[in-house]
Design a protein around this motif. Structure first.
Motif, PDB file in Angstrom:
ATOM      1  N   GLY A 136     103.361 -24.773  12.311  1.00  0.00           N
ATOM      2  CA  GLY A 136     102.525 -23.871  13.090  1.00  0.00           C
ATOM      3  C   GLY A 136     101.925 -22.731  12.287  1.00  0.00           C
ATOM      4  N   ASP A 137     101.550 -21.693  13.009  1.00  0.00           N
ATOM      5  CA  ASP A 137     100.869 -20.531  12.450  1.00  0.00           C
ATOM      6  C   ASP A 137     101.657 -19.290  12.824  1.00  0.00           C
ATOM      7  OD1 ASP A 137      99.142 -18.450  11.740  1.00  0.00           O
ATOM      8  OD2 ASP A 137      97.856 -18.758  13.494  1.00  0.00           O
ATOM      9  N   ALA A 138     102.326 -18.702  11.843  1.00  0.00           N
ATOM     10  CA  ALA A 138     103.178 -17.549  12.126  1.00  0.00           C
ATOM     11  C   ALA A 138     102.380 -16.361  12.646  1.00  0.00           C
ATOM     12  CB  ALA A 138     103.947 -17.147  10.864  1.00  0.00           C
ATOM     13  N   SER A 139     101.111 -16.270  12.269  1.00  0.00           N
ATOM     14  CA  SER A 139     100.302 -15.132  12.714  1.00  0.00           C
ATOM     15  C   SER A 139      99.897 -15.248  14.175  1.00  0.00           C
ATOM     16  CB  SER A 139      99.041 -15.008  11.850  1.00  0.00           C
ATOM     17  OG  SER A 139      98.075 -15.995  12.199  1.00  0.00           O
ATOM     18  N   GLY A 140      99.869 -16.474  14.700  1.00  0.00           N
ATOM     19  CA  GLY A 140      99.452 -16.693  16.075  1.00  0.00           C
ATOM     20  C   GLY A 140      97.983 -16.450  16.322  1.00  0.00           C
ATOM     21  N   ARG A 141      97.160 -16.476  15.263  1.00  0.00           N
ATOM     22  CA  ARG A 141      95.758 -16.081  15.397  1.00  0.00           C
ATOM     23  C   ARG A 141      94.778 -17.245  15.319  1.00  0.00           C
ATOM     24  NH1 ARG A 141      93.664 -11.812  11.561  1.00  0.00           N
ATOM     25  NH2 ARG A 141      92.203 -11.461  13.293  1.00  0.00           N
ATOM     26  N   PHE A 142      95.221 -18.405  14.846  1.00  0.00           N
ATOM     27  CA  PHE A 142      94.262 -19.464  14.557  1.00  0.00           C
ATOM     28  C   PHE A 142      94.289 -20.591  15.580  1.00  0.00           C
ATOM     29  CE2 PHE A 142      94.404 -17.394  10.468  1.00  0.00           C
ATOM     30  CZ  PHE A 142      93.126 -17.574   9.968  1.00  0.00           C
ATOM     31  N   ASP A 143      93.144 -21.227  15.731  1.00  0.00           N
ATOM     32  CA  ASP A 143      92.988 -22.406  16.582  1.00  0.00           C
ATOM     33  C   ASP A 143      92.204 -23.456  15.788  1.00  0.00           C
ATOM     34  OD1 ASP A 143      92.869 -24.183  18.694  1.00  0.00           O
ATOM     35  OD2 ASP A 143      91.095 -23.236  19.587  1.00  0.00           O
ATOM     36  N   PRO A 144      92.817 -24.629  15.495  1.00  0.00           N
ATOM     37  CA  PRO A 144      94.192 -25.022  15.818  1.00  0.00           C
ATOM     38  C   PRO A 144      95.215 -24.172  15.069  1.00  0.00           C
ATOM     39  CG  PRO A 144      93.172 -26.631  14.357  1.00  0.00           C
ATOM     40  CD  PRO A 144      92.086 -25.687  14.753  1.00  0.00           C
ATOM     41  N   PRO A 145      96.424 -24.030  15.644  1.00  0.00           N
ATOM     42  CA  PRO A 145      97.401 -23.073  15.132  1.00  0.00           C
ATOM     43  C   PRO A 145      98.249 -23.619  13.985  1.00  0.00           C
ATOM     44  CG  PRO A 145      98.244 -24.071  17.116  1.00  0.00           C
ATOM     45  CD  PRO A 145      96.866 -24.648  16.907  1.00  0.00           C
ATOM     46  N   ASN A 146      97.598 -24.167  12.972  1.00  0.00           N
ATOM     47  CA  ASN A 146      98.326 -24.711  11.828  1.00  0.00           C
ATOM     48  C   ASN A 146      97.333 -25.092  10.738  1.00  0.00           C
ATOM     49  OD1 ASN A 146      98.072 -26.978  14.110  1.00  0.00           O
ATOM     50  ND2 ASN A 146      97.808 -27.980  12.118  1.00  0.00           N
ATOM     51  N   THR A 147      97.848 -25.279   9.541  1.00  0.00           N
ATOM     52  CA  THR A 147      97.080 -25.912   8.477  1.00  0.00           C
ATOM     53  C   THR A 147      96.871 -27.369   8.863  1.00  0.00           C
ATOM     54  OG1 THR A 147      97.885 -24.452   6.740  1.00  0.00           O
ATOM     55  CG2 THR A 147      97.166 -26.645   6.062  1.00  0.00           C
ATOM     56  N   THR A 148      95.670 -27.898   8.620  1.00  0.00           N
ATOM     57  CA  THR A 148      95.369 -29.275   9.008  1.00  0.00           C
ATOM     58  C   THR A 148      95.122 -30.152   7.786  1.00  0.00           C
ATOM     59  OG1 THR A 148      92.991 -28.838   9.212  1.00  0.00           O
ATOM     60  CG2 THR A 148      94.340 -28.509  11.175  1.00  0.00           C
ATOM     61  N   VAL A 149      95.509 -31.405   7.912  1.00  0.00           N
ATOM     62  CA  VAL A 149      95.230 -32.438   6.900  1.00  0.00           C
ATOM     63  C   VAL A 149      94.528 -33.583   7.609  1.00  0.00           C
ATOM     64  CG1 VAL A 149      96.221 -34.098   5.284  1.00  0.00           C
ATOM     65  CG2 VAL A 149      97.228 -31.820   5.487  1.00  0.00           C
ATOM     66  N   GLN A 150      93.425 -34.024   7.042  1.00  0.00           N
ATOM     67  CA  GLN A 150      92.673 -35.120   7.643  1.00  0.00           C
ATOM     68  C   GLN A 150      92.239 -36.116   6.571  1.00  0.00           C
ATOM     69  OE1 GLN A 150      91.809 -35.741  10.981  1.00  0.00           O
ATOM     70  NE2 GLN A 150      93.340 -34.138  11.306  1.00  0.00           N
ATOM     71  N   VAL A 151      92.364 -37.406   6.883  1.00  0.00           N
ATOM     72  CA  VAL A 151      91.741 -38.461   6.079  1.00  0.00           C
ATOM     73  C   VAL A 151      90.397 -38.749   6.722  1.00  0.00           C
ATOM     74  CG1 VAL A 151      91.877 -40.855   5.304  1.00  0.00           C
ATOM     75  CG2 VAL A 151      93.946 -39.434   5.374  1.00  0.00           C
ATOM     76  N   THR A 152      89.329 -38.696   5.939  1.00  0.00           N
ATOM     77  CA  THR A 152      87.988 -38.764   6.522  1.00  0.00           C
ATOM     78  C   THR A 152      87.213 -40.032   6.169  1.00  0.00           C
ATOM     79  OG1 THR A 152      87.147 -37.457   4.654  1.00  0.00           O
ATOM     80  CG2 THR A 152      87.765 -36.264   6.659  1.00  0.00           C
ATOM     81  N   VAL A 153      87.444 -40.597   4.985  1.00  0.00           N
ATOM     82  CA  VAL A 153      86.719 -41.808   4.579  1.00  0.00           C
ATOM     83  C   VAL A 153      87.656 -42.673   3.751  1.00  0.00           C
ATOM     84  CG1 VAL A 153      84.769 -42.771   3.282  1.00  0.00           C
ATOM     85  CG2 VAL A 153      84.483 -40.599   4.502  1.00  0.00           C
ATOM     86  N   ILE A 154      87.634 -43.996   4.014  1.00  0.00           N
ATOM     87  CA  ILE A 154      88.355 -44.963   3.183  1.00  0.00           C
ATOM     88  C   ILE A 154      87.369 -46.044   2.763  1.00  0.00           C
ATOM     89  CG2 ILE A 154      90.222 -46.653   3.072  1.00  0.00           C
ATOM     90  CD1 ILE A 154      91.699 -45.056   5.188  1.00  0.00           C
ATOM     91  N   GLU A 155      87.297 -46.300   1.479  1.00  0.00           N
ATOM     92  CA  GLU A 155      86.399 -47.334   0.939  1.00  0.00           C
ATOM     93  C   GLU A 155      87.192 -48.223  -0.009  1.00  0.00           C
ATOM     94  OE1 GLU A 155      83.710 -44.634  -0.975  1.00  0.00           O
ATOM     95  OE2 GLU A 155      82.197 -44.873   0.585  1.00  0.00           O
ATOM     96  N   GLY A 156      87.162 -49.535   0.228  1.00  0.00           N
ATOM     97  CA  GLY A 156      87.886 -50.414  -0.676  1.00  0.00           C
ATOM     98  C   GLY A 156      87.614 -51.871  -0.411  1.00  0.00           C
ATOM     99  N   GLY A 157      87.940 -52.673  -1.386  1.00  0.00           N
ATOM    100  CA  GLY A 157      87.801 -54.117  -1.251  1.00  0.00           C
ATOM    101  C   GLY A 157      86.438 -54.638  -1.618  1.00  0.00           C
ATOM    102  N   THR A 158      86.393 -55.954  -1.880  1.00  0.00           N
ATOM    103  CA  THR A 158      85.161 -56.617  -2.295  1.00  0.00           C
ATOM    104  C   THR A 158      84.766 -57.732  -1.344  1.00  0.00           C
ATOM    105  OG1 THR A 158      85.730 -56.172  -4.609  1.00  0.00           O
ATOM    106  CG2 THR A 158      84.013 -57.808  -4.195  1.00  0.00           C
ATOM    107  N   ALA A 159      85.719 -58.584  -0.999  1.00  0.00           N
ATOM    108  CA  ALA A 159      85.434 -59.724  -0.125  1.00  0.00           C
ATOM    109  C   ALA A 159      86.729 -60.140   0.570  1.00  0.00           C
ATOM    110  CB  ALA A 159      84.854 -60.884  -0.924  1.00  0.00           C
ATOM    111  N   GLY A 160      86.575 -60.970   1.606  1.00  0.00           N
ATOM    112  CA  GLY A 160      87.726 -61.359   2.401  1.00  0.00           C
ATOM    113  C   GLY A 160      88.713 -62.253   1.682  1.00  0.00           C
ATOM    114  N   ASN A 161      88.328 -62.830   0.565  1.00  0.00           N
ATOM    115  CA  ASN A 161      89.242 -63.731  -0.158  1.00  0.00           C
ATOM    116  C   ASN A 161      89.631 -63.179  -1.525  1.00  0.00           C
ATOM    117  OD1 ASN A 161      86.767 -64.023  -1.346  1.00  0.00           O
ATOM    118  ND2 ASN A 161      86.712 -66.276  -1.237  1.00  0.00           N
TER     119      ASN A 161
END
Length: 387
Positions: free
Chosen positions: A224-249
């Protein structure tokens, strides 16, 4: 040709008409601002980027050699690609009490209001100077302002206070989170998908890393957020993009993960990155190297926006509260250029017209009432700087 006295709305129409999406040059807009200031006898300095296709502009109205108040705004905007606009995004369109257009809120409205006040600034016999800084590439990591900020106190005057006019609905903001973006690249080994034991699957490895990031996310929510001042009330981590692979086989050789952290002002991002890299090197890489000794995982920082930390009682905070007629400060979750000014030793707050709820969306708009409130704020600043 602009009239000697131009309204905020008229200037905003000019600014919105420049397509300063971050992938484009902003030099036409900067030239417009430079010429506008020159018409009032105000000299300006441009600080170009390395390739010369973008620049920041810095100008001082009032006496030289005296610490002043800096008004800072960025000129770039986010793309409109694929957004269902009902108006032309680069034509300021009035509808009732709103002005629609890309950047009208974020944050050409503030820049326009500052420019509209220039004649009053120029005629006010200021004792404390007012500095204007118009920057670039805020939307892609707040990077464009850095070369200009580094000149403050060196080649350019060091302000006593800075007001960054990001949209806060004219509330005085004294703190915001950091914004740090990374890309983690996993390299394994390709193989025929019928013989997976001959390869090292980069996507499976990346999935383990994503799982680890999700565990961090849950821990930070619980902390959480000890200060009680932020929304959302915590540091956030997000995965935003995943790119990988070449073909189905084909067993995938490469996978890249883009992820970001928006940290509370006291968050230790270095510790989180070190923990993530230990997990990658001690848990995930050894599995890949069973079949692929060349396998590796590398994490690179894309950008880092420093947090804005509260400076209770600073000149910037007290000034902004007086001008806004408020008695408390607020926080925001998004990042701004403010942390760069603060790191340069300039007390900084965030206060500007418009709501962040309207930013980056189709049919972005700013309310006329917000522009009027910003003008009152700036007229108060002029009066204080002339006293």
């Amino acid at each position: 040709m602009l009239a000697s006295r131009t309204t905020t709305e008229e200037l905003l129409a000019y600014l919105v008409a420049f397509d300063t999406t971050s992938r484009n040059s902003n030099l036409e807009l900067i030239g417009f601002v430079r010429d506008y200031l020159a018409a009032f006898g105000i000299e300006s300095v441009t600080v170009p980027n390395e390739t010369g296709d973008k620049a920041s502009l810095f100008a001082t109205i009032g006496p030289a050699g005296v610490g002043g108040v800096c008004l800072s705004g960025h000129s770039d905007v986010v793309p409109v690609d694929g957004q269902p606009w009902t108006t032309d995004p680069f034509t300021l369109t009035p509808v009732d009490d709103r002005l629609y257009g890309r950047g009208s809120c974020d944050m050409k409205g503030f820049v326009a209001a500052c420019l509209a006040m220039v004649p009053e600034m120029a005629n006010a016999a200021l004792k404390t100077p007012i500095h204007l800084l118009v920057s670039y590439d805020e939307e892609i990591g707040c990077t464009g302002v850095v070369p200009a900020v580094r000149k403050l106190g060196v080649d350019l005057p060091l302000p006593r206070a800075c007001i960054v006019g990001e949209p806060t609905s004219m509330r005085v903001v004294d703190a915001h989170k950091s914004g740090i973006a990374y890309v983690t690249t996993v390299i394994g080994r390709e193989a025929h998908s019928s013989m997976p034991h001959l390869g090292a699957n980069a996507i499976f490895a990346a999935a383990e890393l994503v799982g680890e990031l999700d565990r961090y996310r849950a821990e930070l929510i619980a902390k959480g957020d000890a200060s009680g001042r932020f929304d959302p009330p915590n540091t956030t981590v997000q995965v935003t993009v995943i790119e990988g692979g070449t073909a189905g086989n084909i067993v995938p050789r490469r996978c890249a993960i883009r992820w970001n952290v928006r940290g509370l002002p006291d968050f230790d991002e270095a510790a989180l990155l070190a923990r993530f890299e230990r997990f990658a090197q001690e848990v995930v890489v050894p599995k890949l190297r069973v079949e692929a000794p060349e396998a590796e995982i590398v994490t690179d920082m894309i950008y880092k926006v420093p947090p804005l930390r509260p400076q209770t009682g600073s000149e910037a905070e007290l000034l902004a509260l007086r001008l806004a007629g408020q008695n408390r400060t607020y926080t925001v979750a998004y990042g701004t250029e403010g942390g760069h000014f603060q790191a340069q030793g300039v007390p900084t707050i965030i206060c500007g017209p418009g709501s962040i709820d309207q930013a980056h969306k189709p049919d972005e708009y700013i309310e006329l009432a917000q522009l009027r409130a910003c003008e009152r704020f700036l007229r108060g600043l002029i009066a204080e700087c002339a006293a």
